[in-house]
Write an enzyme that holds these catalytic residues in place. Structure first.
Site, mmCIF file in Angstrom:
data_model
loop_
_atom_site.group_PDB
_atom_site.id
_atom_site.type_symbol
_atom_site.label_atom_id
_atom_site.label_comp_id
_atom_site.label_asym_id
_atom_site.label_seq_id
_atom_site.Cartn_x
_atom_site.Cartn_y
_atom_site.Cartn_z
ATOM 1 N N LEU A 218 37.099 48.022 33.562
ATOM 2 C CA LEU A 218 37.940 48.482 34.663
ATOM 3 C C LEU A 218 37.884 47.460 35.788
ATOM 4 O O LEU A 218 36.796 47.082 36.240
ATOM 5 C CB LEU A 218 37.454 49.844 35.187
ATOM 6 N N CYS A 222 43.068 44.791 41.011
ATOM 7 C CA CYS A 222 43.240 43.757 39.978
ATOM 8 C C CYS A 222 44.215 42.655 40.351
ATOM 9 O O CYS A 222 44.387 41.699 39.592
ATOM 10 C CB CYS A 222 43.688 44.411 38.680
ATOM 11 N N LEU A 244 47.077 49.021 44.474
ATOM 12 C CA LEU A 244 47.989 49.842 45.270
ATOM 13 C C LEU A 244 49.319 49.139 45.507
ATOM 14 O O LEU A 244 50.231 49.724 46.082
ATOM 15 C CB LEU A 244 47.348 50.199 46.616
ATOM 16 N N CYS A 408 39.989 30.870 58.264
ATOM 17 C CA CYS A 408 38.969 31.401 57.353
ATOM 18 C C CYS A 408 38.177 30.274 56.703
ATOM 19 O O CYS A 408 36.960 30.379 56.526
ATOM 20 C CB CYS A 408 39.611 32.280 56.293
#
Length: 450
Positions: A218, A222, A244, A408
């Site tokens: 699972l 993903c 989502l 970042c």
């Protein structure tokens, strides 16, 4: 030099009241900026105004970048209400630009965002800044997020994910690697290609999980299915990925069909709180998703992974963390334009909640330097695809991604952020069912060798 010019003026207020106020705004802007920057070092950058006037770098310093003030009101947008959001919006809205090394320029941006006006500065410059024109040329293509509902509720989480990931599949395809892996790569050399390093990361994850043919995997969060496809192709597992994002799921499912793997893997639009419960999985993985969960929801997150996993199975949780004492948020600009509702927590908080659920921590590895390298690859690829990206999503969206990824990269390079892979086991009668050493993780040098 602007510094020498400034010394010839006894008081800024006298300069601001001359008849040449309108035509000399560039000089005055540089004068104020010099005062605001103060003792910031190294001043290895130039500043260029909209009329071509330039403030050169400090003597003896190479020029790393040029800060461009695009119009007479640019300094007002950048400095009048100093904050991370103000600096970010000044860049996104094309009030300012950076030519050269944007990652290096983020140091100056953080400095200006954190600077606070002294009473003396406010008295001398505040009124002048306030009187500058406020009109801002619109870059287009990106508006700040507006979410509805309680923070980290299922409905609001879906809105937050859609805001970021549903930008455009083609947009991401233009600057990600060929597998569209939107997470930290794993480099063997500093000069390694991104495609190779991302394949190595996928294989490294599979080895940490010790995947075996016929096992069920699972993948929580993903993305476009890169790991699901790799695990099914190279390790013979049955894989389920959840996301989502409707657009991610659509493309990932198309890729599965295209590669003839529909019998072994599938992608579902599903919240982690509503995982399938028909039968447990042998292995569970989550890469770059825990940052969206929020500290208060970590118990629910780990409980969901625990329920989905069989006894004796392992869960690899990969996520960005902050240092102890940091606020945990990603900053106002990031929350408004990039990752709404995201929250970073220190490693010990994540590990504590995993252990409270019942997991045993078996291994923790930092990939901080690897993420800095990954982000630099992304920034270069984004910049090289500028024209096509602007056609797809607009200049504003391009600028948001260029700024957030460069900042970042700097944050990971400086140690402000870290990224951890934590291997967790669900014990079976006290046993972990894991080997005594990690030797099998490193049994081959080339990615994809199993």
């Amino acid at each position: 030099m602007i510094v020498e010019s400034c010394r010839k003026n006894e008081a800024f207020r006298d300069v601001a009241r001359t008849k040449n106020e309108t035509t000399d705004l560039s000089f005055q802007s540089l004068l104020v900026l010099q005062r605001l920057i103060g003792t910031y070092r190294p001043r290895n950058f130039a500043v260029r105004c909209w009329d071509g006037r330039i403030w050169e770098p400090e003597a003896g310093q190479p020029r790393c970048f040029t800060l461009v003030l695009k119009h007479p009101g640019a300094l007002r947008a950048l400095c009048f209400r100093p904050s991370q959001l103000a600096v970010g919006e000044a860049f996104v809205n094309d009030d300012i630009d950076v030519e050269g090394d944007l990652e290096a320029a983020t140091d100056l941006g953080w400095f200006l965002a954190g600077r606070r006006w002294t009473f003396k500065d406010l008295a001398r410059y505040g009124w002048w800044l306030w009187r500058l024109p406020a009109n801002r040329p619109a870059a287009g293509g990106r508006s700040p997020v507006s979410l509805r509902g309680a923070a980290h509720s299922a409905g609001r989480d879906k809105q937050a994910v859609s805001y970021h990931y549903d930008t455009s599949n083609e947009f991401y395809r233009l600057w990600l690697d060929r597998r569209m892996v939107y997470s930290c790569a794993y480099f063997a050399r500093l000069d390694e290609e991104l495609d190779t390093a991302q394949e190595r990361k996928l294989d490294y994850v599979c080895r940490k999980l010790r995947l075996q043919p016929g096992e069920r995997l699972l993948d929580i969060g993903c993305g476009w299915g890169g790991l699901v496809l790799h695990a099914a192709q190279r390790y013979g597992v049955e894989a389920v990925g959840i996301t989502l994002s409707e657009r991610q799921a659509e493309l990932a499912q198309h890729r599965i069909q295209e590669q003839g793997l529909a019998h072994r893997c599938r992608i579902e639009v599903r919240d982690y709180r509503h995982l399938p419960e028909d039968r447990p999985f042998d292995k569970v993985v989550s890469i770059g998703m825990v940052e969206h969960v929020g500290e208060q929801k970590l118990p629910e997150y780990f409980a969901a992974a625990w329920r989905a996993l069989r006894d004796g199975g392992v869960f690899l949780n990969h996520g960005i963390g902050c240092r102890e004492g940091d606020a945990g948020g990603m900053g106002a600009f990031m929350e408004q334009y990039v990752f709404p509702d995201s929250q970073l927590v220190p490693l010990h908080v994540t590990a504590r909640e995993a252990e409270r659920t019942g997991f045993h921590v078996r291994d923790v590895e930092s990939l901080r330097e690897h993420y800095a390298l990954t982000l630099r690859h992304w920034v270069r690829r984004l910049e090289s695809a500028h024209d096509r990206i602007v056609t797809l999503v607009g200049e504003g969206t391009y600028r948001v991604w260029r700024l957030y990824m460069a900042a970042c990269a700097r944050g990971f390079h400086m140690g402000l952020f870290d990224v951890y892979q934590t291997l967790l086991s669900k014990p079976r009668g006290g046993r972990s069912d894991l080997p005594l050493t990690r030797a099998d993780w490193y049994r081959a040098d080339q990615p994809g060798t199993s």
